[in-house]
Write a protein that holds these residues in place. Structure first.
Motif, PDB file in Angstrom:
ATOM      1  N   ASP A 110      88.146 -87.638  23.918  1.00 31.12           N
ATOM      2  CA  ASP A 110      87.827 -88.863  23.174  1.00 31.12           C
ATOM      3  C   ASP A 110      87.224 -89.735  24.267  1.00 31.12           C
ATOM      4  OD1 ASP A 110      87.825 -91.633  22.333  1.00 31.12           O
ATOM      5  OD2 ASP A 110      89.646 -90.965  20.849  1.00 31.12           O
ATOM      6  N   ASN A 167     103.258 -91.515  26.344  1.00 27.88           N
ATOM      7  CA  ASN A 167     103.012 -92.295  25.057  1.00 27.88           C
ATOM      8  C   ASN A 167     103.949 -93.178  24.934  1.00 27.88           C
ATOM      9  OD1 ASN A 167     100.694 -90.798  24.650  1.00 27.88           O
ATOM     10  ND2 ASN A 167     101.929 -89.107  23.809  1.00 27.88           N
ATOM     11  N   GLY A 191      93.091 -88.781  22.802  1.00 24.86           N
ATOM     12  CA  GLY A 191      93.154 -89.879  21.743  1.00 24.86           C
ATOM     13  C   GLY A 191      94.136 -89.533  20.577  1.00 24.86           C
ATOM     14  N   SER A 192      93.512 -89.993  19.430  1.00 20.87           N
ATOM     15  CA  SER A 192      94.188 -89.742  18.240  1.00 20.87           C
ATOM     16  C   SER A 192      94.056 -88.120  17.749  1.00 20.87           C
ATOM     17  CB  SER A 192      94.236 -90.544  17.197  1.00 20.87           C
ATOM     18  OG  SER A 192      92.494 -90.643  17.058  1.00 20.87           O
ATOM     19  N   GLU A 193      93.116 -87.512  18.459  1.00 22.58           N
ATOM     20  CA  GLU A 193      92.709 -86.083  17.961  1.00 22.58           C
ATOM     21  C   GLU A 193      93.451 -85.164  18.429  1.00 22.58           C
ATOM     22  OE1 GLU A 193      90.264 -85.734  15.597  1.00 22.58           O
ATOM     23  OE2 GLU A 193      89.877 -87.783  15.555  1.00 22.58           O
ATOM     24  N   HIS A 200      98.819 -96.176  26.804  1.00 22.10           N
ATOM     25  CA  HIS A 200      97.933 -96.231  25.592  1.00 22.10           C
ATOM     26  C   HIS A 200      97.575 -97.749  25.534  1.00 22.10           C
ATOM     27  CE1 HIS A 200     101.587 -98.076  23.598  1.00 22.10           C
ATOM     28  NE2 HIS A 200     102.160 -96.857  23.917  1.00 22.10           N
TER      29      HIS A 200
END
Length: 240
Positions: free
Chosen positions: A27, A163, A20-22, A218
């Motif tokens: 996630d 992405n 994810g955003s990490e 996403h």
């Protein structure tokens, strides 16, 4: 729901997509969302294989160097893909569809070892098969694994999740003038050195006339949207 464009596919999901955003790790809500999308695709009647990368845990090619050989580093990267596959398998089964992880590296206490005939039986019995461990050999990426397994399973296409919503002439995040391609041949993708997949994967797809659909994962229901012909994507190769 629209009739799916393909009846049998391999979906390639990068390891980074699971974080994810990490910058690192898994996630879980993201994994659950991907699993729900894969289950929805299966419910459309599509036989699904999945190849997942390991870059959210370890990238062998980046780790190799003076103190660690490339084969050893790549083996470590293959182990990372098994961990990701097991997480995804559990999420798919929680979402209501049976799944099996099959590893190119033998580890029978953990998951099944990849065997083509057994994998085909799983697909026919409507299980989602997650192919882990890469090809089982160093120097080959999971992109190449995705094309290889798709050819072995008699798939009609590889769905390459990224992405961005297709293949661009340059990185659209860095170059605002980058243009998105609707369709390319495998040869054009190789000649232009497009970084969405490595050249070996494109060459193997060209040899087997395997179309590659590049799309953004996403968004919710991205996989089913591509299969229904509704999602934005780039076709590399031909549908014929």
């Amino acid at each position: 729901m629209a009739e799916p464009a393909f009846k049998r596919v391999v979906v390639k999901i990068s390891g980074e997509a699971l974080s994810g955003s990490e910058p690192f790790g898994i996630d879980q809500p993201i994994v659950e969302r991907y699993a729900a999308d894969l289950v929805s695709a299966s419910e459309m009647g599509v036989r699904l294989g999945v190849v997942v990368g390991g870059g959210n845990i370890l990238r062998g090619a980046h780790l190799s160097g003076e103190n660690l050989s490339r084969p050893t580093a790549d083996s470590m990267g293959m182990l990372a893909t098994v961990m990701n596959a097991l997480v995804l398998e559990a999420a798919i089964e929680r979402a209501g569809t049976p799944a099996r992880t099959m590893s190119a590296l033998a580890m029978p206490q953990v998951c099944e070892t990849f065997e083509r005939a057994r994998a085909l039986r799983h697909l026919e019995e409507r299980r989602i098969v997650i192919f882990a461990g890469g090809t089982g050999n160093p120097y080959f990426t999971t992109d190449t694994t995705a094309v290889l397994r798709a050819a072995e399973m008699g798939c009609e296409a590889v769905l390459k999740a990224t992405n961005v919503d297709g293949v661009y002439s340059a990185d659209p995040k860095k170059d605002p003038t980058a243009t998105r391609y609707e369709q390319l041949t495998h040869e054009e993708a190789i000649r232009s050195d497009l970084k969405v997949m490595d050249a070996t994967a494109f060459a193997l797809a060209r040899e087997n006339r395997m179309p590659i659909i590049v799309f953004a994962i996403h968004e919710a229901n991205a996989i089913t949207a591509v299969l229904s012909g509704a999602g934005r994507s780039t076709l590399v190769g031909s549908r014929n």
